[in-house]
Design a protein around this motif. Structure first.
Motif, PDB file in Angstrom:
ATOM      1  N   LEU A  87       0.209  -4.031   7.075  1.00  0.00           N
ATOM      2  CA  LEU A  87       1.419  -3.225   6.904  1.00  0.00           C
ATOM      3  C   LEU A  87       1.205  -1.860   7.530  1.00  0.00           C
ATOM      4  CD1 LEU A  87       2.775  -3.715   3.270  1.00  0.00           C
ATOM      5  CD2 LEU A  87       3.568  -4.746   5.392  1.00  0.00           C
ATOM      6  N   THR A  88       2.207  -1.398   8.266  1.00  0.00           N
ATOM      7  CA  THR A  88       2.201  -0.031   8.777  1.00  0.00           C
ATOM      8  C   THR A  88       3.250   0.750   8.013  1.00  0.00           C
ATOM      9  OG1 THR A  88       1.484  -0.757  10.965  1.00  0.00           O
ATOM     10  CG2 THR A  88       2.497   1.417  10.800  1.00  0.00           C
ATOM     11  N   PHE A  89       2.825   1.858   7.411  1.00  0.00           N
ATOM     12  CA  PHE A  89       3.709   2.657   6.564  1.00  0.00           C
ATOM     13  C   PHE A  89       4.340   3.795   7.344  1.00  0.00           C
ATOM     14  CE2 PHE A  89       3.256   1.408   2.097  1.00  0.00           C
ATOM     15  CZ  PHE A  89       2.255   0.463   2.210  1.00  0.00           C
ATOM     16  N   GLY A  90       5.555   4.142   6.947  1.00  0.00           N
ATOM     17  CA  GLY A  90       6.158   5.381   7.395  1.00  0.00           C
ATOM     18  C   GLY A  90       5.530   6.565   6.670  1.00  0.00           C
ATOM     19  N   THR A  91       5.915   7.762   7.089  1.00  0.00           N
ATOM     20  CA  THR A  91       5.307   8.968   6.514  1.00  0.00           C
ATOM     21  C   THR A  91       5.896   9.324   5.155  1.00  0.00           C
ATOM     22  OG1 THR A  91       6.834  10.268   7.826  1.00  0.00           O
ATOM     23  CG2 THR A  91       4.610   9.993   8.704  1.00  0.00           C
ATOM     24  N   TRP A 121      -7.716  -1.253   1.426  1.00  0.00           N
ATOM     25  CA  TRP A 121      -7.975   0.160   1.165  1.00  0.00           C
ATOM     26  C   TRP A 121      -7.167   0.998   2.149  1.00  0.00           C
ATOM     27  CZ3 TRP A 121      -9.881   2.684  -2.780  1.00  0.00           C
ATOM     28  CH2 TRP A 121     -10.785   2.045  -3.639  1.00  0.00           C
ATOM     29  N   TYR A 122      -6.391   1.941   1.589  1.00  0.00           N
ATOM     30  CA  TYR A 122      -5.627   2.906   2.369  1.00  0.00           C
ATOM     31  C   TYR A 122      -6.090   4.312   1.996  1.00  0.00           C
ATOM     32  CZ  TYR A 122      -2.053  -0.594   3.586  1.00  0.00           C
ATOM     33  OH  TYR A 122      -1.381  -1.680   4.080  1.00  0.00           O
ATOM     34  N   ARG A 123      -5.874   5.226   2.922  1.00  0.00           N
ATOM     35  CA  ARG A 123      -5.939   6.632   2.557  1.00  0.00           C
ATOM     36  C   ARG A 123      -4.583   7.260   2.791  1.00  0.00           C
ATOM     37  NH1 ARG A 123      -9.907  10.416   6.067  1.00  0.00           N
ATOM     38  NH2 ARG A 123      -8.506  12.038   5.316  1.00  0.00           N
ATOM     39  N   GLN A 124      -4.246   8.212   1.914  1.00  0.00           N
ATOM     40  CA  GLN A 124      -2.940   8.854   1.979  1.00  0.00           C
ATOM     41  C   GLN A 124      -3.138  10.341   2.174  1.00  0.00           C
ATOM     42  OE1 GLN A 124      -0.499   8.483  -1.551  1.00  0.00           O
ATOM     43  NE2 GLN A 124       1.344   9.109  -0.461  1.00  0.00           N
ATOM     44  N   ASP A 125      -2.559  10.868   3.241  1.00  0.00           N
ATOM     45  CA  ASP A 125      -2.652  12.287   3.553  1.00  0.00           C
ATOM     46  C   ASP A 125      -1.259  12.833   3.803  1.00  0.00           C
ATOM     47  OD1 ASP A 125      -5.307  10.956   5.171  1.00  0.00           O
ATOM     48  OD2 ASP A 125      -5.674  12.640   3.827  1.00  0.00           O
ATOM     49  N   PRO A 126      -1.002  14.077   3.386  1.00  0.00           N
ATOM     50  CA  PRO A 126       0.332  14.665   3.574  1.00  0.00           C
ATOM     51  C   PRO A 126       0.758  14.627   5.033  1.00  0.00           C
ATOM     52  CG  PRO A 126      -1.010  16.047   2.142  1.00  0.00           C
ATOM     53  CD  PRO A 126      -1.925  15.000   2.683  1.00  0.00           C
ATOM     54  N   GLY A 127       1.983  14.170   5.260  1.00  0.00           N
ATOM     55  CA  GLY A 127       2.521  14.135   6.614  1.00  0.00           C
ATOM     56  C   GLY A 127       2.070  12.956   7.450  1.00  0.00           C
ATOM     57  N   LEU A 128       1.118  12.186   6.932  1.00  0.00           N
ATOM     58  CA  LEU A 128       0.595  11.037   7.694  1.00  0.00           C
ATOM     59  C   LEU A 128       0.902   9.707   7.020  1.00  0.00           C
ATOM     60  CD1 LEU A 128      -2.891  12.428   8.773  1.00  0.00           C
ATOM     61  CD2 LEU A 128      -0.806  12.290  10.137  1.00  0.00           C
ATOM     62  N   GLY A 129       1.438   9.742   5.834  1.00  0.00           N
ATOM     63  CA  GLY A 129       1.730   8.495   5.132  1.00  0.00           C
ATOM     64  C   GLY A 129       0.458   7.800   4.703  1.00  0.00           C
ATOM     65  N   ARG A 174      -2.542   5.123   5.661  1.00  0.00           N
ATOM     66  CA  ARG A 174      -3.226   4.517   6.812  1.00  0.00           C
ATOM     67  C   ARG A 174      -4.272   3.533   6.310  1.00  0.00           C
ATOM     68  NH1 ARG A 174      -5.410   9.469  10.065  1.00  0.00           N
ATOM     69  NH2 ARG A 174      -5.658  10.285   7.939  1.00  0.00           N
ATOM     70  N   LEU A 175      -4.285   2.371   6.948  1.00  0.00           N
ATOM     71  CA  LEU A 175      -5.154   1.284   6.499  1.00  0.00           C
ATOM     72  C   LEU A 175      -6.577   1.488   7.010  1.00  0.00           C
ATOM     73  CD1 LEU A 175      -5.348  -1.478   5.072  1.00  0.00           C
ATOM     74  CD2 LEU A 175      -4.708  -2.523   7.258  1.00  0.00           C
ATOM     75  N   ILE A 176      -7.521   1.409   6.094  1.00  0.00           N
ATOM     76  CA  ILE A 176      -8.925   1.598   6.454  1.00  0.00           C
ATOM     77  C   ILE A 176      -9.587   0.238   6.705  1.00  0.00           C
ATOM     78  CG2 ILE A 176     -11.131   2.595   5.762  1.00  0.00           C
ATOM     79  CD1 ILE A 176      -9.554   4.364   3.780  1.00  0.00           C
ATOM     80  N   TYR A 177      -9.570  -0.615   5.705  1.00  0.00           N
ATOM     81  CA  TYR A 177     -10.131  -1.962   5.780  1.00  0.00           C
ATOM     82  C   TYR A 177      -9.307  -2.873   4.901  1.00  0.00           C
ATOM     83  CZ  TYR A 177     -14.680  -1.460   8.182  1.00  0.00           C
ATOM     84  OH  TYR A 177     -15.680  -1.288   9.106  1.00  0.00           O
ATOM     85  N   PHE A 178      -9.377  -4.179   5.196  1.00  0.00           N
ATOM     86  CA  PHE A 178      -8.788  -5.148   4.302  1.00  0.00           C
ATOM     87  C   PHE A 178      -9.620  -6.419   4.273  1.00  0.00           C
ATOM     88  CE2 PHE A 178      -6.500  -7.793   7.478  1.00  0.00           C
ATOM     89  CZ  PHE A 178      -6.564  -6.960   8.584  1.00  0.00           C
ATOM     90  N   SER A 179      -9.307  -7.264   3.313  1.00  0.00           N
ATOM     91  CA  SER A 179     -10.087  -8.483   3.105  1.00  0.00           C
ATOM     92  C   SER A 179      -9.162  -9.596   2.638  1.00  0.00           C
ATOM     93  CB  SER A 179     -11.166  -8.234   2.056  1.00  0.00           C
ATOM     94  OG  SER A 179     -11.774  -9.445   1.660  1.00  0.00           O
ATOM     95  N   MET A 200     -15.393 -11.482   3.226  1.00  0.00           N
ATOM     96  CA  MET A 200     -14.679 -11.369   4.490  1.00  0.00           C
ATOM     97  C   MET A 200     -14.050  -9.979   4.565  1.00  0.00           C
ATOM     98  SD  MET A 200     -11.261 -11.486   5.401  1.00  0.00           S
ATOM     99  CE  MET A 200     -10.646 -11.308   7.074  1.00  0.00           C
ATOM    100  N   LYS A 201     -14.092  -9.348   5.743  1.00  0.00           N
ATOM    101  CA  LYS A 201     -13.487  -8.033   5.900  1.00  0.00           C
ATOM    102  C   LYS A 201     -12.959  -7.888   7.311  1.00  0.00           C
ATOM    103  CE  LYS A 201     -17.945  -5.990   7.091  1.00  0.00           C
ATOM    104  NZ  LYS A 201     -19.018  -5.068   6.677  1.00  0.00           N
ATOM    105  N   GLU A 202     -11.936  -7.059   7.429  1.00  0.00           N
ATOM    106  CA  GLU A 202     -11.398  -6.757   8.753  1.00  0.00           C
ATOM    107  C   GLU A 202     -11.081  -5.274   8.834  1.00  0.00           C
ATOM    108  OE1 GLU A 202      -9.165 -10.945   9.817  1.00  0.00           O
ATOM    109  OE2 GLU A 202      -8.668  -9.083  10.848  1.00  0.00           O
ATOM    110  N   LYS A 203     -11.263  -4.712   9.994  1.00  0.00           N
ATOM    111  CA  LYS A 203     -10.994  -3.296  10.185  1.00  0.00           C
ATOM    112  C   LYS A 203      -9.491  -3.056  10.211  1.00  0.00           C
ATOM    113  CE  LYS A 203     -15.207  -2.319  12.781  1.00  0.00           C
ATOM    114  NZ  LYS A 203     -15.765  -1.865  14.068  1.00  0.00           N
ATOM    115  N   GLY A 204      -9.125  -1.930   9.625  1.00  0.00           N
ATOM    116  CA  GLY A 204      -7.758  -1.469   9.722  1.00  0.00           C
ATOM    117  C   GLY A 204      -7.601  -0.507  10.884  1.00  0.00           C
ATOM    118  N   ASP A 205      -6.764   0.487  10.687  1.00  0.00           N
ATOM    119  CA  ASP A 205      -6.474   1.422  11.775  1.00  0.00           C
ATOM    120  C   ASP A 205      -7.475   2.564  11.882  1.00  0.00           C
ATOM    121  OD1 ASP A 205      -3.084   0.917  10.805  1.00  0.00           O
ATOM    122  OD2 ASP A 205      -4.108   0.036  12.535  1.00  0.00           O
TER     123      ASP A 205
END
Lengths: 111, 115
Positions: free
Chosen positions: A99-103, B34-42, B44-49, B54-59
């Motif tokens: 999933l790609t999230f919006g801001t 696993w995501y991280r959330q930062d102001p103004g950036l929404g 972002r996916l770090i890793y998933f399984s 089993m694991k795969e890289k996110g963004d």
């Protein structure tokens, strides 16, 4: 590059008014989600939209999807204070499970 | 209701420390994220399984690793914490690849500060 854009980023509106949040995405998608996040809390799933023309409604919130325009809208009817939160759309693109999230859109309802 | 539990609500660590963030879900979900959330950036996916071990890289996987030894548990590891990893970290789970449309269920988040 996969992009999901929401607007507005911030929205302050009076109780009783109607408004719409927009979610545009950059390439073909097979599903779109709307989430709500209250301050200091986690994200809660609101809607899942799976096909062109899909419309889902829950209380004062209604979400729709136009896959040809690559656009989803979240419409708020007769806003009440309890709807104050940050709303996120998230898109899954064909061939990609992520999933790609919006801001996010931070919505504040003023009495 | 699905419950996704993150072990810490707040963490403060020093630069260079190895940091473990733990996440447990109780509904037998196959997929974890696993995501991280930062102001103004929404978010972002770090890793998933999609399955145990089993694991795969996110963004944005750089500087992170993950471990999934059991189906219900997904750990995020910061090998050597840096100040730019100060963020809110959100764990999520979903049913399975067969139920590809099922929404993510999120934990309450861990706010990590690296000093």
């Amino acid at each position: 590059e996969l992009k999901v854009e929401q607007n507005p980023l911030f929205l302050s509106m009076q109780e009783g008014k109607n408004y719409t949040i927009y979610c545009n995405y950059s390439t073909t998608s097979d599903r779109l989600y709307w989430y709500r996040q209250d301050p200091g809390k986690s994200l809660e799933s609101l809607f899942v939209l799976l096909s062109n023309g899909a419309v889902k409604q829950e209380g004062r919130l209604m979400a729709s999807l136009d896959t040809k325009a690559r656009l989803s809208t979240l419409h708020i009817t007769a806003a009440v204070h309890d709807l104050s939160a940050t709303y996120f759309c998230a898109v899954a693109f064909f061939g990609n499970e992520k999933l790609t999230f919006g801001t996010g859109t931070r919505l504040t309802i003023i009495p | 209701d699905v419950k996704v539990t993150q072990s810490s609500r707040y963490l403060v660590k020093r630069t260079g420390e190895k940091v473990f963030l733990e996440c447990v879900q109780d509904m037998d979900h196959e997929n974890m994220f696993w995501y991280r959330q930062d102001p103004g950036l929404g978010l972002r996916l770090i890793y998933f399984s999609y399955d145990v071990k089993m694991k795969e890289k996110g963004d944005i996987p750089e500087g992170y690793s993950v471990s999934r030894e059991k189906k219900e548990r997904f750990s995020l590891i910061l090998e050597s914490a840096s100040t730019n990893q100060t963020s809110m970290y959100l764990c999520a789970s979903s049913l399975s690849q067969d139920s590809w449309y099922s929404p993510l269920h999120f934990g309450n988040g861990t706010r990590l500060t690296v000093t």
